[in-house]
Design a protein around this motif. Structure first.
Motif, PDB file in Angstrom:
ATOM      1  N   UNK A  83      -7.310   2.345   3.762  1.00  0.00           N
ATOM      2  CA  UNK A  83      -7.387   3.815   3.821  1.00  0.00           C
ATOM      3  C   UNK A  83      -6.451   4.361   4.889  1.00  0.00           C
ATOM      4  N   UNK A  84      -6.412   3.720   6.050  1.00  0.00           N
ATOM      5  CA  UNK A  84      -5.521   4.187   7.112  1.00  0.00           C
ATOM      6  C   UNK A  84      -4.060   4.115   6.695  1.00  0.00           C
ATOM      7  N   UNK A  85      -3.682   3.068   5.988  1.00  0.00           N
ATOM      8  CA  UNK A  85      -2.297   2.964   5.523  1.00  0.00           C
ATOM      9  C   UNK A  85      -1.980   4.066   4.511  1.00  0.00           C
ATOM     10  N   UNK A  86      -2.875   4.310   3.579  1.00  0.00           N
ATOM     11  CA  UNK A  86      -2.649   5.351   2.566  1.00  0.00           C
ATOM     12  C   UNK A  86      -2.551   6.724   3.218  1.00  0.00           C
ATOM     13  N   UNK A  87      -3.438   6.997   4.160  1.00  0.00           N
ATOM     14  CA  UNK A  87      -3.552   8.338   4.746  1.00  0.00           C
ATOM     15  C   UNK A  87      -2.492   8.619   5.802  1.00  0.00           C
ATOM     16  N   UNK A  95      -6.237   4.964  -5.113  1.00  0.00           N
ATOM     17  CA  UNK A  95      -6.216   3.502  -4.998  1.00  0.00           C
ATOM     18  C   UNK A  95      -7.030   2.984  -3.812  1.00  0.00           C
ATOM     19  N   UNK A  96      -7.458   3.867  -2.907  1.00  0.00           N
ATOM     20  CA  UNK A  96      -8.174   3.403  -1.711  1.00  0.00           C
ATOM     21  C   UNK A  96      -9.419   2.622  -2.119  1.00  0.00           C
ATOM     22  N   UNK A  97      -9.492   1.423  -1.628  1.00  0.00           N
ATOM     23  CA  UNK A  97     -10.609   0.534  -1.921  1.00  0.00           C
ATOM     24  C   UNK A  97     -10.281  -0.524  -2.952  1.00  0.00           C
ATOM     25  N   UNK A  98      -9.210  -0.331  -3.707  1.00  0.00           N
ATOM     26  CA  UNK A  98      -8.883  -1.286  -4.769  1.00  0.00           C
ATOM     27  C   UNK A  98      -8.496  -2.656  -4.216  1.00  0.00           C
ATOM     28  N   UNK A  99      -7.781  -2.668  -3.097  1.00  0.00           N
ATOM     29  CA  UNK A  99      -7.375  -3.950  -2.512  1.00  0.00           C
ATOM     30  C   UNK A  99      -8.585  -4.674  -1.930  1.00  0.00           C
ATOM     31  N   UNK A 100      -9.465  -3.940  -1.281  1.00  0.00           N
ATOM     32  CA  UNK A 100     -10.680  -4.548  -0.721  1.00  0.00           C
ATOM     33  C   UNK A 100     -11.528  -5.163  -1.830  1.00  0.00           C
ATOM     34  N   UNK A 101     -11.667  -4.463  -2.929  1.00  0.00           N
ATOM     35  CA  UNK A 101     -12.449  -4.976  -4.057  1.00  0.00           C
ATOM     36  C   UNK A 101     -11.801  -6.223  -4.650  1.00  0.00           C
ATOM     37  N   UNK A 102     -10.487  -6.198  -4.799  1.00  0.00           N
ATOM     38  CA  UNK A 102      -9.783  -7.357  -5.346  1.00  0.00           C
ATOM     39  C   UNK A 102      -9.937  -8.585  -4.442  1.00  0.00           C
ATOM     40  N   UNK A 103      -9.822  -8.387  -3.134  1.00  0.00           N
ATOM     41  CA  UNK A 103      -9.980  -9.502  -2.199  1.00  0.00           C
ATOM     42  C   UNK A 103     -11.392 -10.060  -2.291  1.00  0.00           C
ATOM     43  N   UNK A 104     -12.388  -9.196  -2.310  1.00  0.00           N
ATOM     44  CA  UNK A 104     -13.777  -9.663  -2.406  1.00  0.00           C
ATOM     45  C   UNK A 104     -14.001 -10.482  -3.681  1.00  0.00           C
ATOM     46  N   UNK A 105     -13.450 -10.030  -4.790  1.00  0.00           N
ATOM     47  CA  UNK A 105     -13.604 -10.766  -6.052  1.00  0.00           C
ATOM     48  C   UNK A 105     -12.935 -12.133  -5.970  1.00  0.00           C
ATOM     49  N   UNK A 112       0.868  -1.179   0.000  1.00  0.00           N
ATOM     50  CA  UNK A 112       0.000   0.000   0.000  1.00  0.00           C
ATOM     51  C   UNK A 112       0.905   1.229   0.000  1.00  0.00           C
ATOM     52  N   UNK A 113       0.664   2.131  -0.931  1.00  0.00           N
ATOM     53  CA  UNK A 113       1.509   3.310  -1.119  1.00  0.00           C
ATOM     54  C   UNK A 113       0.902   4.510  -0.393  1.00  0.00           C
ATOM     55  N   UNK A 114       1.732   5.217   0.356  1.00  0.00           N
ATOM     56  CA  UNK A 114       1.259   6.378   1.085  1.00  0.00           C
ATOM     57  C   UNK A 114       0.762   7.466   0.129  1.00  0.00           C
ATOM     58  N   UNK A 115      -0.295   8.132   0.525  1.00  0.00           N
ATOM     59  CA  UNK A 115      -0.911   9.249  -0.211  1.00  0.00           C
ATOM     60  C   UNK A 115      -1.466   8.870  -1.577  1.00  0.00           C
ATOM     61  N   UNK A 116      -1.624   7.598  -1.874  1.00  0.00           N
ATOM     62  CA  UNK A 116      -2.200   7.148  -3.148  1.00  0.00           C
ATOM     63  C   UNK A 116      -3.721   7.067  -2.991  1.00  0.00           C
ATOM     64  N   UNK A 117      -4.351   8.214  -2.811  1.00  0.00           N
ATOM     65  CA  UNK A 117      -5.786   8.283  -2.528  1.00  0.00           C
ATOM     66  C   UNK A 117      -6.655   7.604  -3.591  1.00  0.00           C
TER      67      UNK A 117
END
Length: 145
Positions: free
Chosen positions: A50-54, A16-26, A9-14
């Motif tokens: 989101x916490x990691x990014x922010x 991308x927030x949610x992309x990992x959650x969506x990928x895991x769900x799929x 997870x890359x810092x400040x990459x707003x």
């Protein structure tokens, strides 16, 4: 263990927030067909991501361990740490920068949403980094795993 997933997870990459959650769900929809389970899991992963990014200086990682009856998530980073854990666990308390708030993030509900939807929750933090470990248990007797 059925599967293991790892996401940097890359810092400040707003964006991308949610992309990992969506990928895991799929990836897990065939293992856990119950939609309420995947919704709870998705909320928890979204908030951790989101916490990691922010809040991190150097980004971090999400490690997803999939078992027949649960999914364990380890969200970790290398700093700067959470200065006051009790405040961080207070709904509405946020240290998010203005850049995150302008995008609708940083409302101070992330950690509390994880605590609310996870069945197991453990958080530790120091200046060297933060580790959040949580599990969402599957109670669907009809799971296909």
């Amino acid at each position: 263990m059925i599967n293991k997933l790892f996401f940097p997870v890359i810092t400040s990459d707003y964006p991308s927030i949610g992309s990992k959650a969506l990928e895991v769900k799929k990836k897990l929809k065939d293992f856990f067909p119950k939609s309420d389970y995947l919704r709870r899991l998705g909320v928890c992963i979204f908030e951790a991501e989101a916490n990691l990014v922010i809040h991190t200086n150097q980004g971090g990682s999400l490690e997803i361990l999939v078992f027949k009856d649960r999914v364990r998530i380890i969200a970790s980073d290398k700093g700067p740490g959470i200065k006051d854990l009790s405040k961080a666990l207070t709904p509405g308390y946020s240290t998010a920068p203005e850049s995150a708030r302008q995008l609708g993030f940083g409302g101070g509900v992330g950690i509390n949403n994880i605590k609310r939807f996870a069945d197991y929750f453990f958080l530790t933090s120091s200046k060297q980094g933060t580790t959040l470990l949580f599990e969402v248990w599957n109670d669907d007797d009809k799971a296909t795993n």
